[in-house]
Design an enzyme around this catalytic site. Structure first.
Site, PDB file in Angstrom:
ATOM      1  N   ALA A 281      22.538  -7.291  55.091  1.00 15.02           N
ATOM      2  CA  ALA A 281      21.225  -8.629  55.313  1.00 15.02           C
ATOM      3  C   ALA A 281      20.927  -9.412  53.929  1.00 15.02           C
ATOM      4  CB  ALA A 281      20.214  -8.181  56.109  1.00 15.02           C
ATOM      5  N   ALA A 282      21.088  -8.896  52.963  1.00 17.91           N
ATOM      6  CA  ALA A 282      20.152  -9.418  51.761  1.00 17.91           C
ATOM      7  C   ALA A 282      20.594 -10.463  51.285  1.00 17.91           C
ATOM      8  CB  ALA A 282      19.699  -8.141  50.469  1.00 17.91           C
ATOM      9  N   GLY A 285      19.311 -14.579  54.834  1.00 22.34           N
ATOM     10  CA  GLY A 285      19.508 -16.109  54.174  1.00 22.34           C
ATOM     11  C   GLY A 285      19.638 -16.261  56.440  1.00 22.34           C
ATOM     12  N   LYS A 286      20.276 -15.167  56.912  1.00 28.10           N
ATOM     13  CA  LYS A 286      20.402 -14.850  58.708  1.00 28.10           C
ATOM     14  C   LYS A 286      19.885 -14.199  58.808  1.00 28.10           C
ATOM     15  CE  LYS A 286      25.970 -15.378  57.103  1.00 28.10           C
ATOM     16  NZ  LYS A 286      25.718 -15.203  55.825  1.00 28.10           N
ATOM     17  N   CYS A 406      32.347 -14.692  53.609  1.00 25.31           N
ATOM     18  CA  CYS A 406      32.587 -15.912  52.525  1.00 25.31           C
ATOM     19  C   CYS A 406      33.103 -16.701  52.152  1.00 25.31           C
ATOM     20  CB  CYS A 406      31.227 -16.066  51.659  1.00 25.31           C
ATOM     21  SG  CYS A 406      30.868 -15.257  51.020  1.00 25.31           S
TER      22      CYS A 406
HETATM   23  C1  LIG Z   1      27.423 -11.338  51.618  1.00 30.89           C
HETATM   24  S1  LIG Z   1      26.289 -10.953  51.365  1.00 30.89           S
HETATM   25  C2  LIG Z   1      25.214 -10.549  52.645  1.00 30.89           C
HETATM   26  C3  LIG Z   1      24.568 -12.777  52.468  1.00 30.89           C
HETATM   27  C4  LIG Z   1      23.604 -12.436  54.050  1.00 30.89           C
HETATM   28  N1  LIG Z   1      23.486 -11.677  55.043  1.00 30.89           N
HETATM   29  C5  LIG Z   1      22.645 -13.408  53.739  1.00 30.89           C
HETATM   30  O1  LIG Z   1      23.323 -14.174  55.007  1.00 30.89           O
HETATM   31  O2  LIG Z   1      21.291 -13.913  53.221  1.00 30.89           O
HETATM   32  C6  LIG Z   1      26.754  -8.949  51.576  1.00 30.89           C
HETATM   33  C7  LIG Z   1      25.610  -8.120  51.258  1.00 30.89           C
HETATM   34  O3  LIG Z   1      25.995  -6.644  51.856  1.00 30.89           O
HETATM   35  C8  LIG Z   1      25.641  -5.849  50.973  1.00 30.89           C
HETATM   36  N2  LIG Z   1      26.073  -4.311  51.113  1.00 30.89           N
HETATM   37  C9  LIG Z   1      27.313  -3.861  50.205  1.00 30.89           C
HETATM   38  N3  LIG Z   1      27.885  -3.186  51.227  1.00 30.89           N
HETATM   39  C10 LIG Z   1      26.781  -2.610  51.742  1.00 30.89           C
HETATM   40  C11 LIG Z   1      27.159  -1.881  51.794  1.00 30.89           C
HETATM   41  N4  LIG Z   1      27.798  -0.315  52.263  1.00 30.89           N
HETATM   42  N5  LIG Z   1      25.717  -0.644  53.203  1.00 30.89           N
HETATM   43  C12 LIG Z   1      25.000  -2.194  52.867  1.00 30.89           C
HETATM   44  N6  LIG Z   1      24.852  -2.529  52.559  1.00 30.89           N
HETATM   45  C13 LIG Z   1      25.589  -3.439  51.705  1.00 30.89           C
HETATM   46  C14 LIG Z   1      25.281  -6.138  49.732  1.00 30.89           C
HETATM   47  O4  LIG Z   1      23.753  -5.123  48.656  1.00 30.89           O
HETATM   48  C15 LIG Z   1      25.073  -7.789  49.740  1.00 30.89           C
HETATM   49  O5  LIG Z   1      23.611  -8.433  50.093  1.00 30.89           O
END
Ligand SMILES: C[S@@+](CC[C@H](N)C(=O)[O-])C[C@H]1O[C@@H](n2cnc3c(N)ncnc32)[C@H](O)[C@@H]1O
Length: 458
Positions: A281-282, A285-286, A406
């Site tokens: 989620a981090a 944005g979504k 992305c």
């Molecule tokens: C593309 S970003 C997400 C952007 C977000 N959805 C937005 O719209 O703002 C991918 C996120 O996946 C998280 N991530 C990576 N591996 C993960 C895992 N195994 N479990 C949970 N989160 C993970 C990262 O910390 C990162 O914040």
């Protein structure tokens, strides 16, 4: 940072070039470009004009590393990669200005580079810097017509080598692009990857509407245009930098979000009353876009592995007035069925916005093209497949799973979906879309919507 008296007075603009050079050094030593630039801009005072110049030159020179090296190779006795790094990056600062900058006269590019050579304690190399830069200027002056930055170099015959050199792409990426796309689209991708991206906003319908926000911007002298394909999107032509002072930001009336990123949640189609999981989620944005759709009716879980990044979801949700509608959990999304067995079969819809190579957002991250490697992508493919598999048991029968990235790498996108469907033949791919960065003005994004079988299947 303190300016060196005398030298600055002798060479206007030297301080800016010195900072650009330090950013290039830091990035070559492993720092992220935006963090290294922020550190340089935070020190001492620079006029807004100089801050803009440092940003343009630093990001530009980082992006164009391969092409700038080619110019060094053509005019120096020692090839770029064997130059002392301090000299190589200093030449990049000068060459970038000569080849790309519309606002710096060529004479200023040369003289500040020579002065910088002395300032950083390499006075004995000042004649070398002067000779190399002047040789490039002479070569360019011998040509006529509007010049591309590679005009004056002898270019390789191999199409991938040529694309990679002219547009400063790593060789593997240039080769891959030409395998995925016809040559003119591959070139358009390469150009878009070096063009500052548009600044798009998403209106928070819980706080305002698009027309009112557009009017608030107009009253403050900010041009904002609605985007036809996205009902809540505004784009701010020519804007960049710190946006927090713009009308409506503190009041939570809008978020910064690329136009194609905004198109992902509509595919998930969250409905008030539903139970939704945003598994990566981090910074939110979504998640916040989903919350804006649920309007406080339903249950929304935002999971991210990174506790620190999850704090950004909280801050964004708070500003947008949605904190009460979002539950946060720091966890590996791949382990959720084990960590939260009560979640099995419980979600109406899941968004997996997976970690990816980010090849659709190269224009936003100057150093990204040099960080991503085929080996890193191979690792990401495993992570993406593991996460997709981990989502399946959490959905209720008939539920929907949206997978987004992305990137434009086919293996990270349709390749992951095909692999998933091979293991889950009773699931259906209902819709998918790939946006390429050059097409439609936004970032490159991929999105696919899968439907779980109505009765418990594979
Ligand atoms: C593309 S970003 C997400 C952007 C977000 N959805 C937005 O719209 O703002 C991918 C996120 O996946 C998280 N991530 C990576 N591996 C993960 C895992 N195994 N479990 C949970 N989160 C993970 C990262 O910390 C990162 O914040």
């Amino acid at each position: 940072m303190a300016q060196t008296p005398g030298l600055v007075a002798d060479s206007p603009g030297l301080e800016s070039r010195h900072r650009v050079w330090r950013v290039l050094q830091a990035v070559a030593a492993g720092a992220y470009a935006d963090a290294a630039l922020e550190r340089e801009l935070a020190q001492g005072t620079l006029s807004p004009l100089d801050r803009g110049l440092v940003t343009e030159l630093a990001y530009g020179a980082i992006r164009q590393r391969r092409l700038l090296d080619a110019w060094i190779n053509a005019h120096a006795k020692v090839v770029a990669e064997r130059q002392p790094p301090a000299l190589r990056w200093l030449l990049h600062v000068g060459l970038y200005q000569i080849l790309f900058s519309e606002r710096v006269p060529v004479s200023a590019a040369v003289s500040t580079s020579v002065a910088l050579t002395r300032r950083i304690g390499l006075a004995r190399l000042a004649p070398t810097v002067n000779a190399i830069l002047r040789a490039v200027v002479r070569r360019r002056d011998s040509l006529s017509g509007p010049l591309a930055a590679w005009d004056g170099l002898s270019l390789p015959a191999d199409p991938a080598e040529r694309l990679g050199l002219c547009h400063s792409l790593p060789a593997w990426l240039a080769t891959a692009l030409l395998a995925w796309l016809p040559p003119e689209r591959a070139e358009a991708f390469a150009r878009a990857a070096a063009t500052p991206p548009p600044l798009d906003l998403r209106i928070n319908p819980l706080r305002t509407d698009r027309a009112s926000q557009q009017a608030a911007f107009a009253a403050a002298g900010v041009v904002a245009e609605p985007l036809a394909d996205q009902p809540l999107a505004l784009t701010l032509p020519g804007r960049s930098g710190d946006l927090r002072a713009l009308p409506g930001f503190r009041e939570g009336c809008w978020s910064v979000q690329d136009r194609h990123a905004q198109a992902v949640v509509p595919l998930l189609a969250p409905r008030p009353g539903e139970r939704i999981l945003d598994a990566c989620a981090a910074p939110g944005g979504k998640t916040t876009q989903i919350a804006e759709t649920l309007r406080g009716h339903g249950e929304l879980w935002a999971v991210d592995r990174s506790e620190a990044r999850l704090r950004r979801v909280r801050a964004n949700a708070e500003r947008l007035g949605q904190l009460e509608g979002i539950e946060l959990l720091a966890a590996d999304a791949g382990e959720l069925a084990v960590l939260r067995p009560d979640w099995i079969g419980s979600f109406d819809a899941i968004l997996l916005d997976a970690p990816c190579s980010g090849l659709g957002t190269l224009a936003r991250h100057a150093d990204a093209r040099w960080r991503v490697t085929p080996a890193l992508i191979d690792e990401l493919l495993l992570v993406q497949s593991r996460l997709l598999e981990a989502m399946a048991p959490l959905l209720r029968p008939g539920g929907r799973l949206v997978y987004a990235t992305c990137t434009v790498h086919p293996q990270e996108n349709r390749g992951r979906i095909d692999a998933f469907l091979r293991h889950h033949p009773s699931w259906q791919l209902q819709q998918e879309q790939q946006w390429w960065p050059a097409e439609g003005g936004g970032d490159g994004f991929y999105v696919a919507r899968l439907a779980a079988p109505a009765l418990n299947g594979a």
